[in-house]
Design a protein around this motif. Sequence first.
Motif, short mmCIF file in Angstrom:
data_model
loop_
_atom_site.label_atom_id
_atom_site.label_comp_id
_atom_site.label_asym_id
_atom_site.label_seq_id
_atom_site.Cartn_x
_atom_site.Cartn_y
_atom_site.Cartn_z
N LEU A 13 -15.15 8.48 10.75
CA LEU A 13 -15.49 7.74 9.51
C LEU A 13 -15.81 8.21 8.15
N GLN A 14 -15.94 9.66 8.12
CA GLN A 14 -16.45 10.43 6.97
C GLN A 14 -15.01 10.95 6.24
N GLU A 15 -15.33 10.86 4.80
CA GLU A 15 -14.18 11.34 3.95
C GLU A 15 -13.91 12.67 4.26
N ASN A 38 -31.61 19.39 6.64
CA ASN A 38 -31.21 18.20 7.10
C ASN A 38 -29.62 17.91 6.77
N GLY A 39 -29.24 17.67 7.92
CA GLY A 39 -27.59 16.92 7.36
C GLY A 39 -26.66 18.29 7.21
N SER A 40 -27.05 19.68 7.49
CA SER A 40 -26.16 20.52 7.48
C SER A 40 -25.07 20.80 8.51
N GLY A 41 -25.48 20.20 9.58
CA GLY A 41 -24.32 20.28 10.57
C GLY A 41 -24.66 20.74 11.89
N LYS A 42 -26.24 21.05 12.00
CA LYS A 42 -26.64 21.88 13.11
C LYS A 42 -26.33 21.04 14.53
N THR A 43 -26.82 19.88 14.55
CA THR A 43 -26.38 18.88 15.82
C THR A 43 -24.84 19.02 15.86
N THR A 44 -24.12 18.68 15.11
CA THR A 44 -22.83 18.36 15.28
C THR A 44 -22.06 19.82 15.74
N LEU A 45 -22.71 21.05 15.11
CA LEU A 45 -21.88 22.40 15.82
C LEU A 45 -22.59 22.27 17.21
N1 LIG Z 1 -21.43 10.25 14.46
C1 LIG Z 1 -21.49 10.36 13.23
N2 LIG Z 1 -20.57 9.92 12.49
C2 LIG Z 1 -20.34 10.32 11.23
N3 LIG Z 1 -21.01 10.97 10.65
C3 LIG Z 1 -21.99 11.71 11.25
C4 LIG Z 1 -22.11 11.27 12.64
N4 LIG Z 1 -23.18 12.00 13.07
C5 LIG Z 1 -23.67 13.04 12.02
N5 LIG Z 1 -23.04 12.54 11.00
C6 LIG Z 1 -23.27 12.99 9.38
O1 LIG Z 1 -22.79 14.44 9.74
C7 LIG Z 1 -23.77 15.20 8.66
C8 LIG Z 1 -24.43 16.39 9.69
O2 LIG Z 1 -25.10 15.70 10.52
P1 LIG Z 1 -25.93 16.53 11.74
O3 LIG Z 1 -26.62 15.51 12.60
O4 LIG Z 1 -24.99 17.71 12.38
O5 LIG Z 1 -26.91 17.59 10.64
P2 LIG Z 1 -28.29 18.18 11.18
O6 LIG Z 1 -28.32 19.53 10.56
O7 LIG Z 1 -28.36 18.31 12.57
O8 LIG Z 1 -29.34 17.61 10.57
P3 LIG Z 1 -31.09 17.21 11.20
O9 LIG Z 1 -31.72 18.40 10.51
O10 LIG Z 1 -31.41 16.00 10.26
O11 LIG Z 1 -30.87 17.18 12.43
C9 LIG Z 1 -24.76 14.20 8.26
O12 LIG Z 1 -24.36 13.83 6.90
C10 LIG Z 1 -24.56 13.12 8.96
O13 LIG Z 1 -24.72 11.91 8.37
#
Ligand SMILES: Nc1ncnc2c1ncn2[C@@H]1O[C@H](COP(=O)(O)OP(=O)(O)OP(=O)(O)O)[C@@H](O)[C@H]1O
Length: 278
Positions: A13-15, A38-45
């Motif tokens: 759902l993100q552009e 925050n939001g740099s993508g750590k959890t996503t990775l």
């Molecule tokens: N399921 C999802 N669908 C769409 N966008 C997402 C989803 N999960 C995370 N995002 C977006 O992706 C970006 C990175 O998120 P992520 O959770 O990987 O960051 P993070 O580095 O773990 O942050 P934090 O330090 O807050 O835990 C954020 O902008 C978040 O809003």
Amino acid sequence: MIELKNVSFKYELQENTLIKNINLTIDEGEFVGIIGKNGSGKTTLCNIIRGIIPDFIQGKISGDIIIDDKNIDDIERGEMAELVGFVFQNPFSQISGIKKTVFEEIAYGLENLGVEREEIIKRVEDVIKLLKIEDLRDKAPNELSGGQSQRVAIASIIVMNPKILIFDEPTSQLDPLGTQEVFDILKLLKSQNKTIILVEHKIDMIAEYADRVIVLDDGEILFDGDCHRILSNRKIEEHNVSMPIVSKLAHQINDRRQGFFKNIPITLEECKRELEAN
Ligand SMILES: Nc1ncnc2c1ncn2[C@@H]1O[C@H](COP(=O)(O)OP(=O)(O)OP(=O)(O)O)[C@@H](O)[C@H]1O
Ligand SMILES: [Mg+2]
């Protein structure tokens, strides 16, 4: 143990593409800290490495992900559970809620894998001893404190004996004592040659325990390398990542008395040595 080649990812759902062209190799037994604002993508990775992206969380992924010499697409879900263990931020969300005692809770994952009863009992006993949580074994899982819950959550992962362990801010909801208990466990796991990935905002803890650190910024790897080299460098502060407290202090002293610290320390221990050498 883990290899990412040109990995990019965009959430459904993100552009914009979030993870951008990541190349990364992590060897067996390495302890890697992942930091970044925050939001740099750590959890996503982390979710990419443990295979729940793009299986459970949808989006467009490209590149190659190799885990333990196998392409991630060829690893079955059960096999993945035994290969990669994941510990969340919130310890309470990992408790199954259907078991009466901590002992049964730790056994739950092995039961699901169909491991034999005798074997389950032995492995659970071993993990309880290893993590020194004998006092919790007969307690009800829903009556534990945050720190206790997190130790039980870690026990339920370790009992599966995964080669890779990923911790995503495991201590963010814990007090200093609970935090220390979790880091003691991390140290123990490292001594067992586990491959550890730790996402953590507590930079002093990363400095103390990790060998290598990766700084993520806006889905890209900004720095990757030796913990000491990266964390002692003021440059990281330009990317909203703080330096360890002793490094900050040492830089400030050097600003006033040039060359006072020949090497910028990242831990208290290093700071002490540096001062003694002066
Ligand atoms: N399921 C999802 N669908 C769409 N966008 C997402 C989803 N999960 C995370 N995002 C977006 O992706 C970006 C990175 O998120 P992520 O959770 O990987 O960051 P993070 O580095 O773990 O942050 P934090 O330090 O807050 O835990 C954020 O902008 C978040 O809003
Ligand atoms: Mg996160």
